[in-house]
Design an enzyme around this catalytic site. Sequence first.
Site, mmCIF file in Angstrom:
data_model
loop_
_atom_site.group_PDB
_atom_site.id
_atom_site.type_symbol
_atom_site.label_atom_id
_atom_site.label_comp_id
_atom_site.label_asym_id
_atom_site.label_seq_id
_atom_site.Cartn_x
_atom_site.Cartn_y
_atom_site.Cartn_z
ATOM 1 N N LYS A 82 72.500 24.283 23.180
ATOM 2 C CA LYS A 82 71.265 23.525 22.948
ATOM 3 C C LYS A 82 70.614 23.830 21.602
ATOM 4 O O LYS A 82 69.963 22.979 21.016
ATOM 5 C CB LYS A 82 70.280 23.780 24.081
ATOM 6 N N GLU A 119 60.579 18.351 26.622
ATOM 7 C CA GLU A 119 60.634 18.429 28.080
ATOM 8 C C GLU A 119 61.660 19.497 28.432
ATOM 9 O O GLU A 119 62.549 19.788 27.637
ATOM 10 C CB GLU A 119 61.079 17.089 28.675
ATOM 11 N N SER A 162 79.803 25.705 27.722
ATOM 12 C CA SER A 162 78.541 25.317 27.095
ATOM 13 C C SER A 162 77.502 26.433 27.045
ATOM 14 O O SER A 162 76.635 26.437 26.174
ATOM 15 C CB SER A 162 77.961 24.103 27.821
HETATM 16 C C1 LIG Z 1 71.476 22.036 29.488
HETATM 17 C C2 LIG Z 1 72.841 22.535 29.682
HETATM 18 C C3 LIG Z 1 73.907 21.663 29.986
HETATM 19 C C4 LIG Z 1 73.723 20.190 30.234
HETATM 20 O O1 LIG Z 1 73.272 19.474 29.137
HETATM 21 P P1 LIG Z 1 74.210 18.488 28.302
HETATM 22 O O2 LIG Z 1 73.264 17.751 27.451
HETATM 23 O O3 LIG Z 1 74.940 17.619 29.268
HETATM 24 O O4 LIG Z 1 75.152 19.322 27.516
HETATM 25 C C5 LIG Z 1 75.177 22.189 30.099
HETATM 26 N N1 LIG Z 1 75.410 23.512 29.957
HETATM 27 C C6 LIG Z 1 74.412 24.381 29.665
HETATM 28 C C7 LIG Z 1 74.740 25.819 29.507
HETATM 29 C C8 LIG Z 1 73.104 23.922 29.516
HETATM 30 O O5 LIG Z 1 72.118 24.800 29.256
#
Ligand SMILES: *Cc1c(COP(=O)(O)O)cnc(C)c1O
Length: 396
Positions: A90, A112, A378
């Site tokens: 993020k 948000e 992610s």
């Molecule tokens: C917020 C988040 C997501 C989901 O958000 P996307 O916009 O779909 O990438 C996925 N993995 C993690 C670790 C997150 O914090």
Amino acid sequence: MQKYLIDERGYYGEFGGAYIPEILHQCVSDLEKAYRPIMESERFRADFDSLLRDYVGRPSPLYFSRQLSSRYGAKIYLKREDLNHTGAHKINNTIGQILIAREMGKTRIIAETGAGQHGVATATVCALMQMPCTVYMGKTDVARQQVNVKKMEMLGATVVPVTSGNMTLKDATNEAIRDWCSHPADTHYIIGSTIGPHPYPDMVARLQSVISKEIKVQLVEKEGRDYPDYLVACVGGGSNAAGTIYEYLDNEKVKIVLAEAGGKGVDSGESAATIHLGTAGVLHGCRTLLMQTEDGQITEPYSISAGLDYPGIGPIHAHLAKTKRAQVFAINDDEALRAAFELTRNDGIIPALESAHALAALQKVTFAPKEVVVLTLSGRGDKDLETYFRYEKEFV
Ligand SMILES: *Cc1c(COP(=O)(O)O)cnc(C)c1O
């Protein structure tokens, strides 16, 4: 040839666009005119690149997992977004957007947040850039994500608990939009995913595309070619997935696998599998697939993973699913938990629950030997430890 990126009107096929109240028209169209020239400017590039390198810790490693590879009979690499500052992908987006806001002369930031991850990433860059920051968060989420609330406050942000609706992410987003309508001149709204009115989905995808740009370079070093056979990522709103696939959309040799949250099962009534269950509609400024009742009321989504718990999906992913460019699997809570514990025990990496959905999707695909798979991890699992501790006995 199919076109997978945005058209001149801000649409991906039938999805996207900018459905906004009249009062926001000026500031959304200012942003639309400004974002590409700013992102292509020398000053932005220099600042963005140096912050990604020295502040975030990029490039994030591309790690070859022997364990996953032998288990699935393919060459499996993990793109380690979990190693970034603040623990997920993020931060790539929030750094980019605050630089764009600064160039546009904005002096105040709003955001948000659901679980608080995007809120923390936004509060972090606001501290870095010394800009005041207000984060809207559903009251239910405030209660269950105390550590992230305290982190945002420690970073200097004001967290506003939202008491409308179910008091979760959708309601927080409505409230942030309301704030923006009252302060359109000085405020930039940092949206946390590839959602919202055009140009947000495209802007966020471009900012996150650093992920696939790095994968290209890293695969040349490791495999002697710049593309994999498969890309795998989880989708909430779709930003880590968009960043992972961005540079490869037009390379049809690269198969795209997306994992959305099945919750307790697609047909259980407790799910966030928007692509499986959704129908076209408009939410938070764009036309996309939505979980909704026949008369257009948004259905409350459910997933064990707060980051995937959104009733919509980025318009780019709605389009990729519709055109069959991407294959989409709904991964249930228990499958994600099992995959998370496996990665923890076999590779010594505790993944975010969202990322665990992508890991679980590996089981749904039959790979040919030697096929190269890149899966985006992610985020890291620190924020999910309480959940993991609760289920440890069942899955280890
Ligand atoms: C917020 C988040 C997501 C989901 O958000 P996307 O916009 O779909 O990438 C996925 N993995 C993690 C670790 C997150 O914090």
